[in-house]
Design a protein around this motif. Structure first.
Motif, short mmCIF file in Angstrom:
data_model
loop_
_atom_site.label_atom_id
_atom_site.label_comp_id
_atom_site.label_asym_id
_atom_site.label_seq_id
_atom_site.Cartn_x
_atom_site.Cartn_y
_atom_site.Cartn_z
N THR A 1 8.04 44.52 34.34
CA THR A 1 8.83 45.54 35.03
C THR A 1 9.70 44.85 36.06
N VAL A 2 10.98 45.12 35.99
CA VAL A 2 11.91 44.56 36.97
C VAL A 2 12.58 45.72 37.69
N MET A 3 12.55 45.67 39.02
CA MET A 3 13.11 46.76 39.80
C MET A 3 14.58 46.52 40.11
N LYS A 4 15.26 47.61 40.46
CA LYS A 4 16.68 47.50 40.79
C LYS A 4 16.86 46.63 42.04
N GLY A 5 17.85 45.74 41.98
CA GLY A 5 18.18 44.91 43.12
C GLY A 5 17.36 43.63 43.24
N GLU A 6 16.44 43.43 42.33
CA GLU A 6 15.62 42.23 42.38
C GLU A 6 16.35 41.03 41.78
N VAL A 7 15.94 39.84 42.22
CA VAL A 7 16.29 38.63 41.47
C VAL A 7 14.99 38.15 40.86
N PHE A 8 14.90 38.30 39.58
CA PHE A 8 13.63 38.07 38.90
C PHE A 8 13.71 36.78 38.10
N GLY A 9 12.75 35.92 38.26
CA GLY A 9 12.77 34.64 37.56
C GLY A 9 11.78 34.61 36.42
N ARG B 1 22.94 40.02 46.61
CA ARG B 1 23.06 40.76 47.87
C ARG B 1 24.00 41.94 47.72
N GLU B 2 24.95 41.83 46.77
CA GLU B 2 25.87 42.95 46.55
C GLU B 2 25.27 44.04 45.68
N GLY B 3 24.02 43.84 45.26
CA GLY B 3 23.33 44.93 44.56
C GLY B 3 23.17 44.73 43.07
N MET B 4 23.60 43.58 42.54
CA MET B 4 23.40 43.36 41.11
C MET B 4 21.96 42.91 40.89
N THR B 5 21.32 43.50 39.91
CA THR B 5 19.99 43.05 39.55
C THR B 5 20.14 41.81 38.67
N ILE B 6 19.37 40.79 38.95
CA ILE B 6 19.54 39.55 38.20
C ILE B 6 18.21 39.09 37.64
N VAL B 7 18.23 38.79 36.34
CA VAL B 7 17.07 38.18 35.71
C VAL B 7 17.51 36.80 35.28
N LEU B 8 16.81 35.77 35.71
CA LEU B 8 17.21 34.45 35.25
C LEU B 8 16.01 33.68 34.77
N SER B 9 16.26 32.87 33.75
CA SER B 9 15.16 32.07 33.21
C SER B 9 15.43 30.63 33.57
N SER B 10 14.37 29.88 33.72
CA SER B 10 14.53 28.48 34.07
C SER B 10 13.23 27.75 33.91
N HIS B 11 13.33 26.43 33.77
CA HIS B 11 12.12 25.64 33.92
C HIS B 11 12.21 24.83 35.20
N VAL C 1 16.10 31.23 44.88
CA VAL C 1 16.85 32.49 44.75
C VAL C 1 16.01 33.70 44.34
N CYS C 2 14.85 33.47 43.73
CA CYS C 2 14.18 34.61 43.13
C CYS C 2 13.27 35.33 44.12
N SER C 3 13.28 36.67 44.00
CA SER C 3 12.35 37.42 44.83
C SER C 3 11.00 37.54 44.14
N ARG C 4 11.03 37.62 42.82
CA ARG C 4 9.76 37.64 42.09
C ARG C 4 9.85 36.74 40.87
N VAL C 5 8.72 36.31 40.40
CA VAL C 5 8.69 35.34 39.32
C VAL C 5 7.64 35.74 38.30
#
Lengths: 312, 317
Positions: A27-35, A184-194, A202-206
């Motif tokens: 579950t990813v919430m609005k406004g999160e940066v999720f890794g 910060r401008e309100g875009m929800t971002i999901v990013l993958s990385s190793h 950058v991520c608020s949750r992982v």
């Protein structure tokens, strides 16, 4: 921060006998940066493709912005932007033409598109090469052009697959700053990385991926607590006293040992940096350096996979 | 499961972008240069030949296409050979090129269906071929008018236009085939080679293989003359599996109005026919209809196979 943007329930994808994604709940919430974090081949890219509806799940369901990406792919894809791993552009076309093409595919009006493309190129600091062919672009510029692509589309959710892979440190930093501003401008971002350091910055949750499963989900600090069992690793350099011996006398220190580079590694059950410094100074030592950098995601990562491998 | 949204969204965007790409690509320029040079050569030869011939011909303009002068073959024969090449040149990296440029997943993450991407690529390339053929046709007409001082008649315009349409469909078959290879093979070089191999087999060797195969399947019984007819019919049917045979038959009937039948005909069937008398366009159209319909069907079937394999493909980077 309350509406879920991505909701995956029991999402699975199998290629024959091989399991790419195994009963994923996310579950990813609005406004999160999720890794999405994990080694190569852990199922991150497949998960992203499932979220976009570019591949069909074997089992389970997923809702993106409240819609099913399989049933309403056009609606979902018009609101979600995707920056693939090592994004490609049409090399014989200019940066502007490439963006104009995706703008037309997204169904934007000519005037609106022109305005947005100019603004997006400005944002990613590429306006001076707008009319240049993409074949002359460096990796970092392509990646930034990919971000411009998302900006032109004006998406609410951006999914970035390995956005910094293969970039030099400066380009990486620039890209991360850009991602931070977008978030910060309100875009929800999901990013993958190793790459742990980048996710941490950058991520608020992982979510930690391992062989198609999500092992752990949470804030970076919470994960550290869960995996490391509240253990802190402090590195220090000092002269003028027997540092490991002094360190062991400090309350809360479980172990202290000298590393090959002359520094001392101290394992503690709590943040004992203040007490440690005081003890060394009291013992007549000269404190040169004291840091707790590695009690971070790096450690969580290594420890977690060690634990999983031991369990297996 | 029912999906929402139109599969045609973005179709025209893709088609026009592809057409613009092809128009500007050096590959297309090379192929068109080849076609135009052979066209000029063969038409020039044909005009020389026509000027030397004394005699009346109501379809002199059409002779431009069909007359050959040693050592050059006729324009019709050239086109039958080169049209597949245009189709292949425009299609062999349609799908796998997007993968190797790593643009596929980015394009498909735009709000369009895969249908629009493939159909757009097909229509875009077909559009370019159509533009080139019309240009070629106008060029030939111009050369004919300038060098022979002879304007085409209404029927000739109609016949040569039908020829134009057939050429478009014929190259469409090859375009679809090369696009099919571009979905099946990940390396553009492999798909180009596969398409070129098929082209060589079907345009050069098929005509030789068909009678051999027919001879092996249905040997002639020397005491039964009907077996010879049977074998010839089988050979003919096999030869027609190749689009190049179909194209040859259609152009023959269209550009040579005296053509009465495509295939074996008994002497008794020609009783009462005025040999060498031209058929009206409508009759020629009836004559070529099965061939033309087969070409269109072939194009659609091959495109459908390409479409199915593309739809089932995993989109990974």
């Amino acid at each position: 921060m309350s509406t879920p943007v991505i909701e995956a329930r029991g999402l699975s994808k199998r290629y024959g006998p091989a399991i790419a994604v195994d009963a994923l709940d996310l579950t990813v919430m609005k406004g999160e940066v999720f890794g999405l974090l994990g080694p190569n081949g852990a199922g991150k890219t497949t998960t992203i493709l499932l979220l976009l509806g570019l591949t069909e799940p074997t089992e389970g369901s997923v809702k993106v912005l409240g819609r099913d990406p399989l049933r309403e792919p056009l609606v979902v894809k018009s609101r979600v932007g995707y920056l693939p791993d090592a994004v490609g552009f049409y090399d014989h076309m200019s940066a502007w033409e490439n963006l104009a093409y995706t703008a037309r595919l997204a169904g934007l009006e000519q005037q609106d598109a022109t305005r947005r493309i100019a603004a997006a190129l400005e944002r990613v600091r590429l306006p001076h090469v707008a009319q240049k062919r993409v074949s002359t672009f460096s990796r970092g510029m392509r990646q930034r052009l990919g971000i411009a692509d998302l900006l032109v589309k004006g998406c609410e959710l951006a999914i970035l697959d390995e956005p910094t892979s293969g970039l030099d440190p400066q380009s990486t930093q620039e890209l991360l700053e850009l991602i931070g501003t977008l978030a910060r401008e309100g875009m929800t971002i999901v990013l993958s990385s190793h790459l742990l350091s980048m996710v941490q910055s950058v991520c608020s949750r992982v979510a930690l991926f391992h062989q198609g499963k999500v092992g752990l989900v949470g804030k970076v600090s919470e994960l550290a607590g869960k995996v490391l069992g509240g253990s802190y690793v402090i590195e220090l350099e000092a002269e003028g006293c027997d540092v490991p011996a002094v360190a062991r006398t400090v309350e809360g220190v479980s172990q202290a040992s000298r590393l090959s580079n002359g520094a001392v590694r101290v394992d503690a059950r709590s943040d004992v940096r203040g007490a440690l410094a005081a003890a060394i100074v009291a013992a007549g030592g000269e404190l040169k350096r004291l840091s707790m950098d590695r009690s971070s995601l790096d450690e969580v990562y290594v420890r977690y996979f060690e634990q999983v491998d031991h369990a297996a | 499961m029912r999906r929402e949204g139109s599969p045609f969204k973005g179709l025209s965007v893709v088609a026009f972008k592809e057409a613009a790409d092809h128009m500007a690509s050096p590959r297309m320029h090379l192929v068109m240069l080849l076609v135009i040079l052979t066209a000029i050569g063969s038409i020039y030869g044909a005009i020389g030949q026509i000027k030397e011939t004394v005699g009346q011909d109501p379809f002199l303009f059409l002779r431009l296409f069909t007359t050959a002068r040693d050592p050059l073959p006729s324009f019709m024969a050239f086109l039958g050979f080169l049209l597949p090449l245009i189709g292949i040149a425009l299609g062999f990296d349609a799908v796998n090129g997007e993968y190797s440029r790593r643009t596929m997943s980015r394009i498909l993450s735009q709000p369009i269906y895969r249908d629009a991407l493939l159909a757009g690529k097909f229509l875009g390339a077909l559009m370019v071929i159509a533009i080139c053929l019309v240009t070629l046709w106008l060029m030939i007409s111009g050369m004919g008018i300038l060098l022979l001082g002879l304007p085409p008649s209404g029927e000739e315009v109609l016949r040569s236009f039908a020829f134009l349409l057939t050429s478009l469909v014929y190259s469409g078959v090859w375009l679809a085939a090369s696009m099919l290879f571009s979905t099946l093979f990940r390396a553009p070089a492999t798909s180009a080679l596969a398409a070129l191999t098929l082209w060589l087999v079907l345009t050069l060797f098929w005509g030789m293989l068909a009678p051999l195969a027919a001879g092996a399947f249905v040997p002639i019984d020397p005491f039964d003359p009907s077996t010879a007819v049977h074998q010839a019919e089988i050979a003919h049917a096999l030869a027609r599996l190749s689009p190049s045979t179909l194209f040859g038959e259609v152009t023959l009937a269209l550009l040579n109005p005296a053509t009465r039948a495509l295939g074996i005909i008994f002497y008794s069937q020609l009783q009462g026919a005025v040999m060498g008398a031209p058929l009206p366009f409508g009759q020629s159209a009836i004559l070529i209809w099965p061939q033309l319909a087969s070409l269109i069907a072939g194009m659609l079937v091959v495109y459908t196979i390409a479409y199915l394999s593309f739809q089932r493909q995993e989109i990974r980077a």
